[in-house]
Design a protein around this motif. Structure first.
Motif, short mmCIF file in Angstrom:
data_model
loop_
_atom_site.label_atom_id
_atom_site.label_comp_id
_atom_site.label_asym_id
_atom_site.label_seq_id
_atom_site.Cartn_x
_atom_site.Cartn_y
_atom_site.Cartn_z
N THR A 149 6.27 3.66 -6.51
CA THR A 149 5.06 4.87 -6.31
C THR A 149 5.28 5.47 -5.11
OG1 THR A 149 3.71 2.84 -7.14
CG2 THR A 149 2.68 4.71 -5.68
N GLY A 173 -2.64 4.41 5.26
CA GLY A 173 -2.15 3.37 4.45
C GLY A 173 -0.97 2.74 5.08
N ARG A 174 -0.82 1.33 5.24
CA ARG A 174 0.18 0.90 5.66
C ARG A 174 0.76 -0.44 4.80
NH1 ARG A 174 -2.00 -2.70 11.01
NH2 ARG A 174 -3.86 -2.86 10.01
N SER A 175 0.59 -0.27 3.63
CA SER A 175 0.98 -1.55 2.53
C SER A 175 2.38 -1.53 2.53
CB SER A 175 0.12 -1.26 1.28
OG SER A 175 0.58 -0.51 0.53
N VAL A 178 3.36 1.11 -0.58
CA VAL A 178 3.05 2.37 -0.57
C VAL A 178 3.32 2.74 0.96
CG1 VAL A 178 1.78 4.43 -1.61
CG2 VAL A 178 1.30 2.00 -2.60
N HIS A 197 -4.25 3.37 9.40
CA HIS A 197 -4.89 2.26 8.55
C HIS A 197 -6.23 2.07 9.05
CE1 HIS A 197 -3.88 0.25 12.49
NE2 HIS A 197 -2.38 1.03 12.36
N SER A 198 -6.52 0.85 8.43
CA SER A 198 -8.19 0.42 8.72
C SER A 198 -8.36 0.31 10.11
CB SER A 198 -8.13 -0.82 7.88
OG SER A 198 -7.35 -1.68 8.28
N ALA A 216 -2.93 6.48 0.71
CA ALA A 216 -2.80 5.36 -0.05
C ALA A 216 -3.66 4.31 0.66
CB ALA A 216 -1.41 5.05 -0.19
N ALA A 217 -4.87 4.28 0.52
CA ALA A 217 -5.85 3.57 1.18
C ALA A 217 -6.64 2.70 0.19
CB ALA A 217 -6.74 4.20 2.15
N GLY A 218 -6.91 3.05 -0.96
CA GLY A 218 -7.65 2.06 -1.98
C GLY A 218 -9.17 2.43 -1.57
N GLN A 219 -9.64 3.74 -1.13
CA GLN A 219 -10.99 4.00 -0.79
C GLN A 219 -11.35 5.34 -1.24
OE1 GLN A 219 -12.92 2.00 1.43
NE2 GLN A 219 -11.10 0.46 1.46
N VAL A 237 -2.52 9.15 -3.64
CA VAL A 237 -1.79 7.85 -4.26
C VAL A 237 -3.00 7.02 -4.67
CG1 VAL A 237 -0.33 6.05 -4.09
CG2 VAL A 237 0.25 7.98 -2.92
N GLY A 238 -4.26 7.21 -4.33
CA GLY A 238 -5.22 6.14 -4.63
C GLY A 238 -5.60 6.20 -6.12
N ILE A 239 -5.92 5.06 -6.83
CA ILE A 239 -6.67 4.98 -7.94
C ILE A 239 -7.76 3.94 -7.85
CG2 ILE A 239 -6.12 3.87 -10.21
CD1 ILE A 239 -3.32 4.48 -10.10
N THR A 273 5.19 7.52 -11.44
CA THR A 273 5.56 6.30 -11.24
C THR A 273 6.22 5.59 -12.10
OG1 THR A 273 3.83 5.95 -9.79
CG2 THR A 273 4.76 4.00 -9.91
P1 NAD Z 1 -3.45 -2.02 -0.08
O1 NAD Z 1 -4.96 -2.35 -0.23
O2 NAD Z 1 -2.46 -2.88 0.12
O3 NAD Z 1 -3.40 -1.30 1.39
C1 NAD Z 1 -4.55 -0.35 1.55
C2 NAD Z 1 -4.11 0.24 3.09
O4 NAD Z 1 -5.18 1.34 3.39
C3 NAD Z 1 -4.09 -0.73 3.94
O5 NAD Z 1 -2.91 -0.64 4.93
C4 NAD Z 1 -5.17 -0.32 5.02
O6 NAD Z 1 -5.06 -0.65 6.47
C5 NAD Z 1 -5.64 1.15 4.62
N1 NAD Z 1 -7.10 1.21 5.18
C6 NAD Z 1 -7.96 0.88 3.97
N2 NAD Z 1 -9.33 1.48 4.54
C7 NAD Z 1 -8.92 2.40 5.41
C8 NAD Z 1 -9.60 3.39 6.02
N3 NAD Z 1 -11.12 3.40 6.21
N4 NAD Z 1 -8.74 4.18 6.83
C9 NAD Z 1 -7.38 4.00 7.05
N5 NAD Z 1 -6.72 3.35 6.40
C10 NAD Z 1 -7.37 2.47 5.42
O7 NAD Z 1 -3.27 -1.05 -1.22
P2 NAD Z 1 -1.91 -0.36 -1.82
O8 NAD Z 1 -1.38 -1.23 -2.71
O9 NAD Z 1 -1.00 0.35 -0.80
O10 NAD Z 1 -2.89 0.88 -2.84
C11 NAD Z 1 -3.35 1.86 -2.25
C12 NAD Z 1 -4.14 2.78 -3.22
O11 NAD Z 1 -2.89 3.31 -3.88
C13 NAD Z 1 -4.85 1.98 -4.15
O12 NAD Z 1 -5.95 2.80 -4.57
C14 NAD Z 1 -3.90 1.63 -5.38
O13 NAD Z 1 -4.81 1.50 -6.50
C15 NAD Z 1 -3.12 2.80 -5.28
N6 NAD Z 1 -2.04 2.69 -6.08
C16 NAD Z 1 -1.59 3.68 -6.76
C17 NAD Z 1 -0.33 3.34 -7.39
C18 NAD Z 1 0.28 4.62 -8.57
O14 NAD Z 1 1.08 4.37 -9.26
N7 NAD Z 1 -0.38 5.86 -8.29
C19 NAD Z 1 0.60 2.39 -7.35
C20 NAD Z 1 0.22 1.34 -6.57
C21 NAD Z 1 -0.93 1.55 -5.74
#
Ligand code: NAD
Length: 311
Positions: A149, A173-175, A178, A197-198, A216-219, A237-239, A273
């Motif tokens: 990704t 996002g700091r996962s 991603v 990040h959050s 890439a925050a999932g929000q 990147v979010g889904i 991806t």
């Molecule tokens: P995760 O939950 O592991 O990490 C999310 C990150 O976002 C964390 O570091 C968190 O600190 C940060 N975050 C959350 N809320 C925030 C805010 N309000 N402000 C700033 N930062 C904030 O998620 P992930 O696994 O990194 O995935 C992120 C997104 O990417 C999700 O929507 C997931 O579905 C998507 N994703 C897409 C693909 C793809 O192929 N396109 C693959 C993996 C993940």
């Protein structure tokens, strides 16, 4: 009054198509050289509905380019026993020369730690870059396997025409799968990178000065047009599923009015991806073939030559 044109759409499907075509050619060459196709094994822990949908999709993508896709199911509902099963399944796959790459479906069931996987998977078969060795190579700027990704986000940027060296980039996002790998790849590419990040206090203050924004925050809808610098390049990147629709982490309608280029969701990073995962698999198969040939050549060296001279 000047009227801004809406941002250019950075669509993933055409790039994914080019990558898959290249993979199909590489697979055909591999088969011609080695007499068997590269093999991908997906490990599934318990058959949940989403993991089955993903599995079907990836196995179909393998078949379309000539890769032999298989899956291993690790059943069970007791975490300790299932962890033991998972470890032995991975060790078997590590030793199987017909398996070139392994991916483990995430998230793991509750009670099974991530380290059960990342400490065990062979780094040479770790095509989604989760093993600490691959994560460390990325951190140090050396070549290894990176998460697909994160690679997809960079691939879109590189093809968007944006100049990465010297750019101000913000990653939201700091996962480990991603956000952080994208940040390290952007640093390697010469960007000045801020990771939000959050706990970030004023997200907009950071995103507003960025030439490149990767979210890439999932929000859903976290980053809006008002939080962007005019002319920025935005990779979403979010889904997320909202009211039965797939949406990203960027508010597409408002962002599109401000950005120069933006990835749609769906249809941006997502399609790339899987294509890149297949490309990683072929690279893994090629590297393992080279390693096997080197091991075989070393074994053919007369043993006397490797011995120290008599005292
Ligand atoms: P995760 O939950 O592991 O990490 C999310 C990150 O976002 C964390 O570091 C968190 O600190 C940060 N975050 C959350 N809320 C925030 C805010 N309000 N402000 C700033 N930062 C904030 O998620 P992930 O696994 O990194 O995935 C992120 C997104 O990417 C999700 O929507 C997931 O579905 C998507 N994703 C897409 C693909 C793809 O192929 N396109 C693959 C993996 C993940």
């Amino acid at each position: 009054m000047s009227v801004r044109a809406a941002a250019r759409l950075l669509e993933g499907a055409p790039i994914a198509g080019e990558i898959r075509a290249r993979v199909a050619t590489d697979v055909a060459e591999f088969v011609a050289a080695h007499g068997h196709p590269p093999g991908l094994t997906v490990v599934v822990c318990g058959r949940s509905a989403p993991s089955m949908v993903y599995l079907e999709r990836i196995l179909k993508a393998c078949a379309a380019v000539g890769i032999e896709g298989r899956f291993v199911d690790v059943p069970g509902d007791e975490p300790t026993a299932q962890s033991v099963e998972l470890t032995s399944a991975l060790l078997r796959l590590n030793d199987d020369p017909t398996v070139s790459g392994i991916i483990v479906q995430m998230p793991l069931p509750p009670g099974i730690g991530l380290r059960t996987v990342i400490d065990v998977i062979d780094p040479l078969k770790d095509i989604d870059g989760i093993h600490p060795l691959n994560a460390g190579l990325l951190r140090l700027g050396y070549e290894g396997f990176v998460p697909a990704t994160a690679h997809a986000a960079l691939e879109v940027l590189e093809r968007s025409g944006v100049t990465i060296p010297g750019a101000e980039a913000v990653v939201v996002g700091r996962s480990p799968v991603v956000g952080m790998p994208v940040a390290f790849m952007l640093v390697k590419g010469g960007a000045t990178v801020t990771v939000c990040h959050s706990k970030t206090r004023d997200l907009a203050a950071h995103t507003r000065r960025a030439d490149i924004v990767v979210v890439a925050a999932g929000q859903p809808g976290l980053v809006t047009g008002a939080m962007l610098k005019p002319g920025a390049v935005v990779v979403d990147v979010g889904i997320n599923v909202v009211d039965g629709h797939i949406v990203g982490d960027v508010d597409f309608a408002s962002a599109r009015e401000v950005a120069a280029a933006i990835t749609p969701v769906p249809g941006g990073v997502g399609p790339l991806t899987n294509a890149l995962l297949l490309a990683h698999l072929v690279r893994a198969a090629q590297r393992q073939a080279v390693e096997r040939a080197e091991t075989a050549a070393a074994a053919r060296v007369p043993s006397g030559r490797a011995q120290p001279p008599p005292a």
